[in-house]
Scaffold this motif. Structure first.
Motif, PDB file in Angstrom:
ATOM      1  N   LEU A 104       0.826  -1.207   0.000  1.00  0.00           N
ATOM      2  CA  LEU A 104       0.000   0.000   0.000  1.00  0.00           C
ATOM      3  C   LEU A 104       0.862   1.259   0.000  1.00  0.00           C
ATOM      4  O   LEU A 104       0.626   2.195  -0.782  1.00  0.00           O
ATOM      5  CB  LEU A 104      -0.920  -0.009   1.215  1.00  0.00           C
ATOM      6  CG  LEU A 104      -1.928   1.131   1.324  1.00  0.00           C
ATOM      7  CD1 LEU A 104      -2.898   1.086   0.151  1.00  0.00           C
ATOM      8  CD2 LEU A 104      -2.687   1.042   2.652  1.00  0.00           C
ATOM      9  N   ALA A 105       1.866   1.294   0.870  1.00  0.00           N
ATOM     10  CA  ALA A 105       2.730   2.477   0.935  1.00  0.00           C
ATOM     11  C   ALA A 105       3.492   2.665  -0.370  1.00  0.00           C
ATOM     12  O   ALA A 105       3.657   3.796  -0.852  1.00  0.00           O
ATOM     13  CB  ALA A 105       3.699   2.336   2.103  1.00  0.00           C
ATOM     14  N   SER A 106       3.967   1.586  -0.952  1.00  0.00           N
ATOM     15  CA  SER A 106       4.709   1.684  -2.205  1.00  0.00           C
ATOM     16  C   SER A 106       3.822   2.178  -3.342  1.00  0.00           C
ATOM     17  O   SER A 106       4.227   3.019  -4.144  1.00  0.00           O
ATOM     18  CB  SER A 106       5.312   0.322  -2.561  1.00  0.00           C
ATOM     19  OG  SER A 106       6.008   0.375  -3.786  1.00  0.00           O
ATOM     20  N   ALA A 107       2.583   1.666  -3.400  1.00  0.00           N
ATOM     21  CA  ALA A 107       1.682   2.050  -4.489  1.00  0.00           C
ATOM     22  C   ALA A 107       1.221   3.496  -4.366  1.00  0.00           C
ATOM     23  O   ALA A 107       1.083   4.197  -5.373  1.00  0.00           O
ATOM     24  CB  ALA A 107       0.480   1.113  -4.506  1.00  0.00           C
ATOM     25  N   VAL A 108       0.971   3.969  -3.152  1.00  0.00           N
ATOM     26  CA  VAL A 108       0.410   5.309  -2.970  1.00  0.00           C
ATOM     27  C   VAL A 108       1.494   6.377  -2.983  1.00  0.00           C
ATOM     28  O   VAL A 108       1.331   7.437  -3.603  1.00  0.00           O
ATOM     29  CB  VAL A 108      -0.397   5.374  -1.660  1.00  0.00           C
ATOM     30  CG1 VAL A 108      -0.883   6.792  -1.398  1.00  0.00           C
ATOM     31  CG2 VAL A 108      -1.581   4.417  -1.723  1.00  0.00           C
ATOM     32  N   THR A 109       2.602   6.132  -2.300  1.00  0.00           N
ATOM     33  CA  THR A 109       3.637   7.160  -2.165  1.00  0.00           C
ATOM     34  C   THR A 109       4.700   7.085  -3.252  1.00  0.00           C
ATOM     35  O   THR A 109       5.410   8.070  -3.481  1.00  0.00           O
ATOM     36  CB  THR A 109       4.332   7.036  -0.801  1.00  0.00           C
ATOM     37  OG1 THR A 109       5.057   5.793  -0.751  1.00  0.00           O
ATOM     38  CG2 THR A 109       3.320   7.071   0.333  1.00  0.00           C
ATOM     39  N   GLY A 110       4.843   5.935  -3.896  1.00  0.00           N
ATOM     40  CA  GLY A 110       5.894   5.777  -4.898  1.00  0.00           C
ATOM     41  C   GLY A 110       7.250   5.484  -4.317  1.00  0.00           C
ATOM     42  O   GLY A 110       8.245   5.389  -5.053  1.00  0.00           O
ATOM     43  N   HIS A 111       7.348   5.303  -2.975  1.00  0.00           N
ATOM     44  CA  HIS A 111       8.629   4.966  -2.358  1.00  0.00           C
ATOM     45  C   HIS A 111       9.058   3.569  -2.789  1.00  0.00           C
ATOM     46  O   HIS A 111       8.262   2.621  -2.731  1.00  0.00           O
ATOM     47  CB  HIS A 111       8.527   5.028  -0.830  1.00  0.00           C
ATOM     48  CG  HIS A 111       8.214   6.401  -0.321  1.00  0.00           C
ATOM     49  ND1 HIS A 111       7.780   6.627   0.969  1.00  0.00           N
ATOM     50  CD2 HIS A 111       8.274   7.615  -0.918  1.00  0.00           C
ATOM     51  CE1 HIS A 111       7.570   7.931   1.144  1.00  0.00           C
ATOM     52  NE2 HIS A 111       7.875   8.541   0.008  1.00  0.00           N
ATOM     53  N   GLN A 112      10.314   3.434  -3.212  1.00  0.00           N
ATOM     54  CA  GLN A 112      10.784   2.134  -3.661  1.00  0.00           C
ATOM     55  C   GLN A 112      10.940   1.148  -2.511  1.00  0.00           C
ATOM     56  O   GLN A 112      10.759  -0.050  -2.693  1.00  0.00           O
ATOM     57  CB  GLN A 112      12.123   2.303  -4.400  1.00  0.00           C
ATOM     58  CG  GLN A 112      12.006   3.059  -5.718  1.00  0.00           C
ATOM     59  CD  GLN A 112      13.324   3.130  -6.447  1.00  0.00           C
ATOM     60  OE1 GLN A 112      14.374   2.787  -5.907  1.00  0.00           O
ATOM     61  NE2 GLN A 112      13.278   3.593  -7.698  1.00  0.00           N
ATOM     62  N   ALA A 113      11.301   1.636  -1.351  1.00  0.00           N
ATOM     63  CA  ALA A 113      11.496   0.752  -0.189  1.00  0.00           C
ATOM     64  C   ALA A 113      10.864   1.393   1.040  1.00  0.00           C
ATOM     65  O   ALA A 113      11.560   1.938   1.907  1.00  0.00           O
ATOM     66  CB  ALA A 113      12.979   0.490   0.039  1.00  0.00           C
ATOM     67  N   PRO A 114       9.535   1.359   1.136  1.00  0.00           N
ATOM     68  CA  PRO A 114       8.845   1.961   2.301  1.00  0.00           C
ATOM     69  C   PRO A 114       8.962   1.075   3.532  1.00  0.00           C
ATOM     70  O   PRO A 114       7.977   0.557   4.065  1.00  0.00           O
ATOM     71  CB  PRO A 114       7.398   2.063   1.812  1.00  0.00           C
ATOM     72  CG  PRO A 114       7.250   0.909   0.873  1.00  0.00           C
ATOM     73  CD  PRO A 114       8.580   0.753   0.181  1.00  0.00           C
ATOM     74  N   ILE A 115      10.181   0.912   3.997  1.00  0.00           N
ATOM     75  CA  ILE A 115      10.454  -0.075   5.034  1.00  0.00           C
ATOM     76  C   ILE A 115       9.750   0.241   6.352  1.00  0.00           C
ATOM     77  O   ILE A 115       9.389  -0.660   7.112  1.00  0.00           O
ATOM     78  CB  ILE A 115      11.982  -0.208   5.242  1.00  0.00           C
ATOM     79  CG1 ILE A 115      12.278  -1.398   6.167  1.00  0.00           C
ATOM     80  CG2 ILE A 115      12.571   1.078   5.789  1.00  0.00           C
ATOM     81  CD1 ILE A 115      13.740  -1.721   6.271  1.00  0.00           C
ATOM     82  N   PHE A 116       9.524   1.529   6.634  1.00  0.00           N
ATOM     83  CA  PHE A 116       8.917   1.869   7.913  1.00  0.00           C
ATOM     84  C   PHE A 116       7.432   1.506   7.975  1.00  0.00           C
ATOM     85  O   PHE A 116       6.874   1.432   9.063  1.00  0.00           O
ATOM     86  CB  PHE A 116       9.123   3.356   8.204  1.00  0.00           C
ATOM     87  CG  PHE A 116      10.196   3.615   9.204  1.00  0.00           C
ATOM     88  CD1 PHE A 116       9.901   4.040  10.483  1.00  0.00           C
ATOM     89  CD2 PHE A 116      11.525   3.390   8.875  1.00  0.00           C
ATOM     90  CE1 PHE A 116      10.887   4.263  11.403  1.00  0.00           C
ATOM     91  CE2 PHE A 116      12.528   3.615   9.788  1.00  0.00           C
ATOM     92  CZ  PHE A 116      12.217   4.048  11.066  1.00  0.00           C
ATOM     93  N   ALA A 117       6.806   1.277   6.833  1.00  0.00           N
ATOM     94  CA  ALA A 117       5.395   0.862   6.856  1.00  0.00           C
ATOM     95  C   ALA A 117       5.239  -0.519   7.479  1.00  0.00           C
ATOM     96  O   ALA A 117       4.500  -0.688   8.467  1.00  0.00           O
ATOM     97  CB  ALA A 117       4.816   0.910   5.454  1.00  0.00           C
ATOM     98  N   PRO A 118       5.918  -1.574   6.973  1.00  0.00           N
ATOM     99  CA  PRO A 118       5.771  -2.884   7.622  1.00  0.00           C
ATOM    100  C   PRO A 118       6.379  -2.931   9.015  1.00  0.00           C
ATOM    101  O   PRO A 118       5.888  -3.678   9.877  1.00  0.00           O
ATOM    102  CB  PRO A 118       6.497  -3.843   6.664  1.00  0.00           C
ATOM    103  CG  PRO A 118       7.421  -2.997   5.878  1.00  0.00           C
ATOM    104  CD  PRO A 118       6.736  -1.662   5.746  1.00  0.00           C
ATOM    105  N   ILE A 119       7.444  -2.129   9.258  1.00  0.00           N
ATOM    106  CA  ILE A 119       8.016  -2.112  10.606  1.00  0.00           C
ATOM    107  C   ILE A 119       6.987  -1.597  11.611  1.00  0.00           C
ATOM    108  O   ILE A 119       6.800  -2.171  12.690  1.00  0.00           O
ATOM    109  CB  ILE A 119       9.294  -1.246  10.636  1.00  0.00           C
ATOM    110  CG1 ILE A 119      10.441  -1.966   9.922  1.00  0.00           C
ATOM    111  CG2 ILE A 119       9.691  -0.924  12.078  1.00  0.00           C
ATOM    112  CD1 ILE A 119      11.711  -1.159   9.836  1.00  0.00           C
ATOM    113  N   THR A 120       6.323  -0.492  11.262  1.00  0.00           N
ATOM    114  CA  THR A 120       5.286   0.045  12.146  1.00  0.00           C
ATOM    115  C   THR A 120       4.179  -0.969  12.374  1.00  0.00           C
ATOM    116  O   THR A 120       3.708  -1.171  13.507  1.00  0.00           O
ATOM    117  CB  THR A 120       4.690   1.327  11.541  1.00  0.00           C
ATOM    118  OG1 THR A 120       5.734   2.265  11.294  1.00  0.00           O
ATOM    119  CG2 THR A 120       3.657   1.946  12.478  1.00  0.00           C
TER     120      THR A 120
END
Length: 398
Positions: free
Chosen positions: A38-54
């Motif tokens: 979800l974070a990758s699709a919406v924000t375009g971040h290649q490695a939204p690592i803090f999303a699954p960490i949270t």
């Protein structure tokens, strides 16, 4: 003893832990994958690592506290990044900026409550933001928000904690310890004067320690009733179960009184008292894991009434037993007035109120065997402010 015999208990315990943890592991795995996607699709971040960490940190908590964990994690991330941004503007990216950002982040976390998870995330994110730059830090805030949102959906909407299961799990743990304490007491009494009652103190101490966990379970159950949409409008059954759980404080004190009474007895009296204490232990043990079953509660109450009828008022130790019988009956859902009459053998009609129930229970160990006659309930067991400060029941004939 062979190595296999030594390893068997450890392997068995590990198997139990794995079996109980499979469902939470599956939830956390699915939630982490959803957070990343979800974070990758919406924000375009290649490695939204803090999303699954949270998401993982939020869901890796006791049921009933996972939503709060998610919010606290995000608060810590925001504190650390915002304060680091100010520190780098003032001092650059050196060691002084790191020290200032960490100190102010931890102090800010203390000011807003001092929860450990907020302090840890504030300090860690302050350091990372100073080193990598605040732009990357604010990107982590966005990722953390997505992770927290997914955690909230999983913990409050899809798989909310079952408030009654939280309470009954804690109640059963206390009942198991109290039952063990009474069983040790009965065993020592039957063995004669040479056997010590010290063995009973361990389970009693454990039961008192479990009371603190029960208090936390009551808080989590109340929070779950407020935050999880599926339980909205159903606070009355949860409040009833919380009232019932509060009775375990008094029941624990009564068990301690029985044990202390046994210590002061002479040999002949101990042997006569041992059978009653053993019966009380078996009654409490029968309730462990079965608190959602009205039939089990009813049978336990009938056994208490039968024990009250067998009591002899000539025995000096009987008032201690009567007090414990009264507390058990009230905990089971018998009205305090009826419980007082039952323990004095003036009332033979034993009726246990149906245990509280919720309309849409989540599958839980203590909530998946509910029968139709256990739906609903009344406040017969609500006894706050009654029985004049729990006076000891009068002896028969008084």
């Amino acid at each position: 003893m062979t190595l296999a015999h030594k390893l068997t208990p450890a392997l068995s315990a590990a198997g139990v832990r794995v079996g109980r943890g499979l469902w939470p592991v599956a939830q956390q795995t699915a939630a982490a994958a959803v957070s990343w996607g979800l974070a990758s699709a919406v924000t375009g971040h290649q490695a939204p690592i803090f999303a699954p960490i949270t998401t993982l940190v939020a869901l890796n908590a006791d049921r009933g506290g996972r939503g709060s964990n998610a919010v606290r994690f995000v608060i810590g991330v925001i504190l650390g990044v915002v304060i680091a941004s100010w520190a780098t503007d003032l001092l650059g990216h050196g060691v002084r900026a790191v020290a200032l950002a960490v100190a102010l982040s931890l102090l800010a976390a203390l000011i807003i409550g001092g929860e450990r998870i907020i302090m840890a995330q504030a300090g860690v994110n302050a350091i990372v933001a100073v080193v990598t730059g605040t732009q990357a830090g604010f990107a982590r805030v966005i990722d953390a928000l997505f992770g927290a949102a997914v955690a909230l959906v999983f913990s409050q909407v899809l798989f909310p904690a079952h408030p009654l299961a939280l309470l009954r799990r804690a109640e059963s743990a206390i009942l198991a310890d109290l039952s063990a304490a009474l069983a040790w007491t009965a065993r020592a009494m039957a063995a004669g004067p040479g056997d010590s009652l010290d063995w009973a103190r361990g389970p009693l101490r454990a039961a008192y320690a479990q009371l603190a966990e029960l208090s936390e379970a009551r808080d989590r159950a109340t929070v779950a009733a407020v935050r999880a949409p599926v339980w909205w409008g159903q606070r009355e059954p949860i409040a009833r179960e919380c009232d019932s759980a509060a009775q375990l404080d008094l029941l624990s004190n009564s068990c301690l009184t029985v044990t202390r009474t046994a210590i002061a007895m002479d040999t002949g009296t101990r042997e006569a008292f041992a059978a009653d204490v053993r019966e009380l232990s078996e009654i409490l043990a029968s309730l462990v894991g079965n608190l959602d079953r009205r039939a089990v509660r009813q049978h336990a109450a009938e056994r208490v009434a039968a024990l009250a009828r067998r009591g002899a008022e000539a025995q000096a130790w009987w008032p201690a037993v009567e007090l414990l019988l009264f507390d058990i009956l009230v905990f089971l859902g018998v009205g305090p007035g009826d419980a007082d009459l039952i323990v004095r053998d003036q009332h033979t009609d034993v009726r246990v109120a149906p245990p509280p129930a919720l309309n849409r229970p989540v599958p839980q160990r203590f909530s998946n065997r509910r029968s139709p006659d256990e739906k609903g309930g009344n406040r017969e067991g609500d006894h706050r402010g009654t029985w004049k400060a729990r006076r000891a029941p009068r002896r028969r004939g008084s």
